[in-house]
Design a protein around this motif. Sequence first.
Motif, mmCIF file in Angstrom:
data_model
loop_
_atom_site.group_PDB
_atom_site.id
_atom_site.type_symbol
_atom_site.label_atom_id
_atom_site.label_comp_id
_atom_site.label_asym_id
_atom_site.label_seq_id
_atom_site.Cartn_x
_atom_site.Cartn_y
_atom_site.Cartn_z
ATOM 1 N N LEU A 132 20.555 -0.754 -17.136
ATOM 2 C CA LEU A 132 20.532 0.498 -16.379
ATOM 3 C C LEU A 132 19.108 0.807 -15.980
ATOM 4 C CD1 LEU A 132 22.412 3.142 -15.705
ATOM 5 C CD2 LEU A 132 21.047 4.149 -17.539
ATOM 6 N N ASP A 133 18.901 1.166 -14.708
ATOM 7 C CA ASP A 133 17.573 1.582 -14.261
ATOM 8 C C ASP A 133 17.747 2.648 -13.184
ATOM 9 O OD1 ASP A 133 14.617 0.360 -14.681
ATOM 10 O OD2 ASP A 133 14.796 1.222 -12.676
ATOM 11 N N SER A 134 16.743 3.533 -13.085
ATOM 12 C CA SER A 134 16.830 4.640 -12.125
ATOM 13 C C SER A 134 16.376 4.240 -10.725
ATOM 14 C CB SER A 134 15.995 5.829 -12.614
ATOM 15 O OG SER A 134 14.625 5.461 -12.727
ATOM 16 N N SER A 135 15.788 3.055 -10.573
ATOM 17 C CA SER A 135 15.273 2.617 -9.284
ATOM 18 C C SER A 135 16.299 1.738 -8.568
ATOM 19 C CB SER A 135 13.970 1.831 -9.454
ATOM 20 O OG SER A 135 13.645 1.125 -8.267
ATOM 21 N N MET B 119 19.105 7.491 -17.413
ATOM 22 C CA MET B 119 19.574 7.198 -18.770
ATOM 23 C C MET B 119 19.923 8.465 -19.538
ATOM 24 S SD MET B 119 16.020 5.850 -20.507
ATOM 25 C CE MET B 119 14.512 6.823 -20.475
ATOM 26 N N ARG B 120 19.356 9.606 -19.165
ATOM 27 C CA ARG B 120 19.686 10.858 -19.841
ATOM 28 C C ARG B 120 21.085 11.339 -19.489
ATOM 29 N NH1 ARG B 120 14.679 13.958 -17.400
ATOM 30 N NH2 ARG B 120 15.645 12.868 -15.636
ATOM 31 N N GLU B 121 21.644 10.806 -18.397
ATOM 32 C CA GLU B 121 22.986 11.185 -17.954
ATOM 33 C C GLU B 121 23.981 10.045 -18.148
ATOM 34 O OE1 GLU B 121 23.510 14.197 -17.185
ATOM 35 O OE2 GLU B 121 21.410 14.828 -17.062
ATOM 36 N N LEU B 122 23.650 9.098 -18.985
ATOM 37 C CA LEU B 122 24.458 7.905 -19.180
ATOM 38 C C LEU B 122 25.890 8.262 -19.574
ATOM 39 C CD1 LEU B 122 24.515 4.777 -19.500
ATOM 40 C CD2 LEU B 122 23.921 5.154 -21.912
ATOM 41 N N ASP B 123 26.858 7.728 -18.817
ATOM 42 C CA ASP B 123 28.274 7.953 -19.124
ATOM 43 C C ASP B 123 29.043 6.697 -18.741
ATOM 44 O OD1 ASP B 123 30.826 8.773 -19.595
ATOM 45 O OD2 ASP B 123 30.760 10.540 -18.292
ATOM 46 N N LEU B 124 29.365 5.902 -19.741
ATOM 47 C CA LEU B 124 30.116 4.670 -19.533
ATOM 48 C C LEU B 124 31.507 4.777 -20.132
ATOM 49 C CD1 LEU B 124 27.243 2.158 -20.368
ATOM 50 C CD2 LEU B 124 28.049 2.835 -18.097
ATOM 51 N N GLY B 125 32.027 5.985 -20.176
ATOM 52 C CA GLY B 125 33.369 6.186 -20.695
ATOM 53 C C GLY B 125 33.453 5.840 -22.166
ATOM 54 N N GLU B 126 34.441 5.037 -22.518
ATOM 55 C CA GLU B 126 34.668 4.677 -23.916
ATOM 56 C C GLU B 126 33.967 3.392 -24.320
ATOM 57 O OE1 GLU B 126 36.239 6.727 -26.027
ATOM 58 O OE2 GLU B 126 36.255 8.074 -24.286
ATOM 59 N N ASP C 171 20.724 -2.236 -22.066
ATOM 60 C CA ASP C 171 19.280 -2.268 -21.794
ATOM 61 C C ASP C 171 18.932 -1.090 -20.894
ATOM 62 O OD1 ASP C 171 16.660 -2.875 -21.293
ATOM 63 O OD2 ASP C 171 17.036 -4.781 -20.278
ATOM 64 N N LEU C 172 18.328 -0.047 -21.482
ATOM 65 C CA LEU C 172 17.965 1.154 -20.728
ATOM 66 C C LEU C 172 16.563 0.990 -20.160
ATOM 67 C CD1 LEU C 172 19.312 3.981 -23.078
ATOM 68 C CD2 LEU C 172 20.446 2.894 -21.129
ATOM 69 N N GLY C 173 16.425 1.242 -18.847
ATOM 70 C CA GLY C 173 15.165 0.994 -18.177
ATOM 71 C C GLY C 173 14.945 -0.492 -17.992
ATOM 72 N N PRO D 88 23.875 -10.360 -16.123
ATOM 73 C CA PRO D 88 24.242 -9.064 -16.695
ATOM 74 C C PRO D 88 24.907 -8.159 -15.662
ATOM 75 C CG PRO D 88 21.988 -9.661 -17.273
ATOM 76 C CD PRO D 88 22.434 -10.623 -16.217
ATOM 77 N N GLU D 89 25.530 -7.132 -16.156
ATOM 78 C CA GLU D 89 26.036 -6.057 -15.307
ATOM 79 C C GLU D 89 24.909 -5.050 -15.123
ATOM 80 O OE1 GLU D 89 29.398 -2.472 -15.409
ATOM 81 O OE2 GLU D 89 29.410 -4.054 -16.934
ATOM 82 N N TYR D 90 24.632 -4.671 -13.873
ATOM 83 C CA TYR D 90 23.542 -3.741 -13.604
ATOM 84 C C TYR D 90 24.091 -2.468 -12.965
ATOM 85 C CZ TYR D 90 20.388 -7.712 -14.341
ATOM 86 O OH TYR D 90 19.716 -8.779 -14.878
ATOM 87 N N ARG D 91 23.525 -1.357 -13.379
ATOM 88 C CA ARG D 91 23.883 -0.067 -12.801
ATOM 89 C C ARG D 91 22.624 0.738 -12.540
ATOM 90 N NH1 ARG D 91 29.509 2.398 -15.134
ATOM 91 N NH2 ARG D 91 30.675 0.441 -15.278
ATOM 92 N N CYS D 92 22.700 1.611 -11.553
ATOM 93 C CA CYS D 92 21.593 2.495 -11.214
ATOM 94 C C CYS D 92 21.936 3.905 -11.692
ATOM 95 C CB CYS D 92 21.350 2.494 -9.702
ATOM 96 S SG CYS D 92 19.883 3.416 -9.186
ATOM 97 N N GLY D 93 21.025 4.507 -12.432
ATOM 98 C CA GLY D 93 21.288 5.857 -12.905
ATOM 99 C C GLY D 93 20.216 6.339 -13.855
#
Length: 282
Positions: free
Chosen positions: A67-70, A91-98, A44-46, A84-89
């Motif tokens: 994922l959210d930038s705030s 979305m244009r630089e999204l890097d979750l490995g494999e 879920d982006l944004g 859910p698992e939440y991360r801050c970042g």
Amino acid sequence: MTSGNLLTDTPELYELRFPDPDHLAARWADATLRRYGAGPRVLDLGCGTGRDAAWLQRHGGRYVLGLDSSPAMVEHARTHHPGPEYRCGDMRELDLGERRFDAVLCLDSALLYCHTNEDLDRLLRRCRRHLAPGGLLVAEMRNGAYFLGRTDLLDTVRTDTVEHEGVRHTSRTRLWIDRTAQLLRRSREWSSDDGGSPVEQRSAWRLLFPQELRHLLAVHGFEVLTLHDRPGPRTEPAWTEDAEPADTADSDRLHLVARLTRTAHPADDRPADDRRTETSRP
């Protein structure tokens, strides 16, 4: 007047200003994923306050990463909408490995915060990289075509009031089109009855036309399964479980489902200066 983003800095106020007591957005997303046979892993982006991501995981039987930038939004999501698992970042630089997902969600015009062609290219390359073969991109957004010859949303100033922790906040929202940048710009001025200084929040969405969007997705290896204006979680009338998608794209909103048909190319992760453009590939 000071500048800032009162809503993203105060997630509780955001949920009061944009209530969704029936979880319409999450239910629409879940029904769309089921209609097109998406697997259980959702990105879920944004994700904002996390209420849609949490509903999808709790009631839709899915694993969701939001994922959210705030930072304030992400902290609120972890505290008030756990699961859910939440991360801050960015979305244009999204890097979750494999890690790979069965679907990517971009609700409430999240896709349109990519203002330039380069931003859109970067995001769609990241989506390709993190989608499993045959994965879905599901997006709900404003429709650029709606503003061709229409000014009804541009000619008025919308005033809304919401109360939070005993303080009444009043917003005045104005929209205008930046034609050179192809953006719908927004100014939202906030005042409160506690004597605080007024705050002006500025934001913008990229205006994409339906055929432009189809071409952009095709270039990045997606097949558009549906692209229609209504019904959806933010349309009038609103979406219901038995609603069928229209075959038009004339209203204020667009609803997109696209399937990945071409997986990520190794060149996608190289710097732009070292990479041929997507359209130049055979």
